[in-house]
Motif scaffolding. Structure first.
Motif, PDB file in Angstrom:
ATOM      1  N   THR A  61       3.594 -17.937  13.312  1.00 63.44           N
ATOM      2  CA  THR A  61       3.738 -18.832  14.464  1.00 63.44           C
ATOM      3  C   THR A  61       2.374 -19.091  14.980  1.00 63.44           C
ATOM      4  OG1 THR A  61       5.522 -17.189  15.270  1.00 63.44           O
ATOM      5  CG2 THR A  61       4.715 -18.989  16.561  1.00 63.44           C
ATOM      6  N   GLY A  62       1.198 -18.874  14.293  1.00 64.29           N
ATOM      7  CA  GLY A  62      -0.177 -19.285  14.564  1.00 64.29           C
ATOM      8  C   GLY A  62      -1.051 -18.213  15.211  1.00 64.29           C
ATOM      9  N   ALA A  63      -0.618 -17.155  15.374  1.00 63.21           N
ATOM     10  CA  ALA A  63      -1.660 -16.212  15.848  1.00 63.21           C
ATOM     11  C   ALA A  63      -2.633 -15.653  14.785  1.00 63.21           C
ATOM     12  CB  ALA A  63      -0.852 -14.638  16.410  1.00 63.21           C
ATOM     13  N   GLU A  64      -3.892 -15.328  15.155  1.00 66.03           N
ATOM     14  CA  GLU A  64      -4.633 -14.940  14.410  1.00 66.03           C
ATOM     15  C   GLU A  64      -5.059 -13.438  14.367  1.00 66.03           C
ATOM     16  OE1 GLU A  64      -8.198 -17.121  14.321  1.00 66.03           O
ATOM     17  OE2 GLU A  64      -7.317 -19.033  15.585  1.00 66.03           O
ATOM     18  N   LEU A  65      -4.305 -12.630  13.346  1.00 69.02           N
ATOM     19  CA  LEU A  65      -4.343 -11.118  13.288  1.00 69.02           C
ATOM     20  C   LEU A  65      -5.704 -10.957  13.062  1.00 69.02           C
ATOM     21  CD1 LEU A  65      -1.267 -10.468  11.502  1.00 69.02           C
ATOM     22  CD2 LEU A  65      -1.398 -11.410  13.798  1.00 69.02           C
TER      23      LEU A  65
END
Length: 251
Positions: free
Chosen positions: A190-194
């Motif tokens: 979904t576009g989160a930066e882990l």
């Protein structure tokens, strides 16, 4: 034959990317919108005494605890604003762990009394929106005690509303590996930066010559023991070699 060394001057500072994120995006490349101490806030969600005991994906709670406390110490060292929240502390979930309360004695804890997703809690969202508006910050670093609930749910909601979100996955726990994997996949897709605690710490510090280096050294030394002992071993033997070498190899 000897190798020639090129030593960067100590006067050098961090050199930014040649292209801005906007230019990279326009060229069809993946933009790097770097988190910094100046553009980030940190959310520490539901790290509570009762909920800590429910974690099953870490071999030892000591590791999770060190990551959570280390993350808090990184925020403190870099003066990153922190918002704390707890869920149903009056019941089985218990109070916020004492280590975070000691780190942030002046920070209020938003005690949610039923709403599971902290971003859907009006009091907490109001505090977050006020903080972002007042400081002009754009990046939200988040860690919650359960990655599938306390972290993933607000992450998805904040992405929906236009925030740049960085979930710190090793400062979160899970009831099982399936939960952790599903949450990470869902957030990343979904576009989160882990990110992880100490890699993020390095990204935020950027240069060990900066004035925050001494304060930032503490979480690496105390909460990442693999690195802490390596550093202590070096200094224990540096210069004076306080531990005598019986083999006579250290000159």
């Amino acid at each position: 034959m000897s190798n020639r060394e090129i030593v960067s001057p100590v006067t050098d500072g961090v050199q930014p990317c040649a292209s801005s994120p906007e230019e990279a995006r326009s060229a069809g490349r993946t933009p790097y919108e770097k988190p910094t101490p100046q553009n980030s806030v940190m959310l520490l969600i539901d790290h509570q005494i009762g909920l800590m005991t429910s974690i099953r994906d870490f071999q030892s709670l000591a590791t999770l605890r060190a990551n959570v406390v280390g993350l808090g110490r990184i925020a403190k060292a870099l003066d990153i604003p922190v918002l704390l929240s707890s869920s149903n502390a009056q019941w089985q979930n218990g109070d916020t762990i004492p280590e975070l309360k000691e780190l942030f004695p002046d920070e209020p804890i938003c005690r949610r009394t039923g709403i599971i997703n902290c971003y859907e809690d009006p009091s907490f969202r109001s505090a977050l929106e006020e903080l972002m508006a007042r400081t002009g910050r754009t990046h939200v670093i988040i860690a919650g005690i359960t990655i599938g609930t306390c972290t993933a749910m607000p992450t998805l909601a904040m992405l929906n509303d236009g925030y740049r979100v960085l979930p710190v996955i090793d400062a979160c726990g899970a009831w099982n590996q399936y939960e952790a994997q599903a949450a990470m996949t869902r957030m990343a897709n979904t576009g989160a930066e882990l990110v992880t605690t100490f890699a993020l710490g390095c990204e935020l510090q950027a240069d060990w010559k900066l004035p925050t280096a001494e304060a930032m050294f503490a979480p690496f030394l105390n909460d990442l023991p693999e690195y802490g002992y390596l550093i202590q071993n070096f200094w224990n033997n540096a210069n004076g070699h306080t531990v005598e070498d019986p083999f006579g190899q250290v000159k």
